[in-house]
Motif scaffolding. Structure first.
Motif, PDB file in Angstrom:
ATOM      1  N   GLU A   9       0.855  -1.188   0.000  1.00 49.84           N
ATOM      2  CA  GLU A   9       0.000   0.000   0.000  1.00 49.84           C
ATOM      3  C   GLU A   9       0.891   1.237   0.000  1.00 49.84           C
ATOM      4  O   GLU A   9       1.807   1.336   0.819  1.00 49.84           O
ATOM      5  N   ARG A  45       2.385   4.675   0.962  1.00 50.98           N
ATOM      6  CA  ARG A  45       2.383   5.404   2.221  1.00 50.98           C
ATOM      7  C   ARG A  45       2.639   6.875   1.939  1.00 50.98           C
ATOM      8  O   ARG A  45       3.406   7.223   1.044  1.00 50.98           O
ATOM      9  N   GLY A  46       2.033   7.720   2.738  1.00 50.20           N
ATOM     10  CA  GLY A  46       2.247   9.158   2.595  1.00 50.20           C
ATOM     11  C   GLY A  46       3.544   9.584   3.259  1.00 50.20           C
ATOM     12  O   GLY A  46       4.118   8.840   4.054  1.00 50.20           O
ATOM     13  N   GLY A  49       6.100  10.853   5.789  1.00 48.69           N
ATOM     14  CA  GLY A  49       6.097  10.873   7.246  1.00 48.69           C
ATOM     15  C   GLY A  49       5.324   9.752   7.908  1.00 48.69           C
ATOM     16  O   GLY A  49       5.343   9.613   9.128  1.00 48.69           O
ATOM     17  N   GLU A  50       4.618   8.919   7.132  1.00 41.84           N
ATOM     18  CA  GLU A  50       3.880   7.796   7.715  1.00 41.84           C
ATOM     19  C   GLU A  50       4.846   6.651   8.013  1.00 41.84           C
ATOM     20  O   GLU A  50       5.785   6.416   7.249  1.00 41.84           O
ATOM     21  N   PRO A  51       4.617   5.939   9.123  1.00 43.39           N
ATOM     22  CA  PRO A  51       5.514   4.814   9.438  1.00 43.39           C
ATOM     23  C   PRO A  51       5.326   3.690   8.422  1.00 43.39           C
ATOM     24  O   PRO A  51       4.248   3.541   7.841  1.00 43.39           O
ATOM     25  N   PRO A  52       6.374   2.898   8.206  1.00 48.81           N
ATOM     26  CA  PRO A  52       6.227   1.764   7.279  1.00 48.81           C
ATOM     27  C   PRO A  52       5.207   0.765   7.806  1.00 48.81           C
ATOM     28  O   PRO A  52       5.048   0.602   9.008  1.00 48.81           O
ATOM     29  N   ALA A  53       4.515   0.126   6.880  1.00 48.55           N
ATOM     30  CA  ALA A  53       3.504  -0.872   7.247  1.00 48.55           C
ATOM     31  C   ALA A  53       4.189  -2.129   7.755  1.00 48.55           C
ATOM     32  O   ALA A  53       5.308  -2.454   7.347  1.00 48.55           O
TER      33      ALA A  53
END
Length: 149
Positions: A66, A68-69, A71-75
């Protein structure tokens, strides 16, 4: 180790039909009872398969990611989120043999991985036994990449 006479099909004139680049369309498992289930890379895996005319093969496959934007943490990723190997190939009628020379698991190196195959136009389906985990049949459908696909 295959000799020069075994490269690109071992004398099989149909070997050239599979040279090129292929994109993974589906990957599922079939158990001994014939039940189909999702493969180890989830419901929508992605990957590329390369067969060179000179007899080299490379395959890389992964679980869909998916986006990620910033600054978003990795999935979180499952343990089996990426598979790959490379080596040489030869075609033997309705089979292709991958001799593995590069792999994440040292136990794969030097092995011949035999895949039954069907080729219908630009769709290549490979059938083989799982290299890891429980005994089962793996079914991978690939579509030929053309142009800038």
């Amino acid at each position: 180790m295959p000799g020069p006479e075994d490269r690109v099909g071992g004398g099989d004139p149909s070997a050239g039909e599979i040279t090129g680049v292929w994109r993974l369309a589906s990957f599922h498992d079939v158990d001994a009872e014939g039940s189909t289930r999702e493969g180890p890379l989830g419901p929508d895996p992605t990957g590329l398969l390369f067969y060179s005319a000179e007899g080299h093969v490379s395959v890389t496959m992964m679980r869909a990611v998916e986006p990620r934007g910033p600054g978003e943490p990795p999935a979180e990723r499952p343990a089996r989120s990426y598979m790959s190997y490379a080596g040489t190939w030869r075609r033997l009628g309705d089979q292709v043999v991958h001799t593995i020379t590069v792999a994440p698991d040292p136990g794969w190196i030097g092995t011949d991985q035999v895949r039954d195959l069907t080729l219908e136009g630009d769709r290549l389906t490979l059938y083989g036994d799982a290299l890891v985990g429980r005994p089962q049949r793996r079914v991978l459908e690939w579509h030929r990449v053309t142009g800038a696909d």
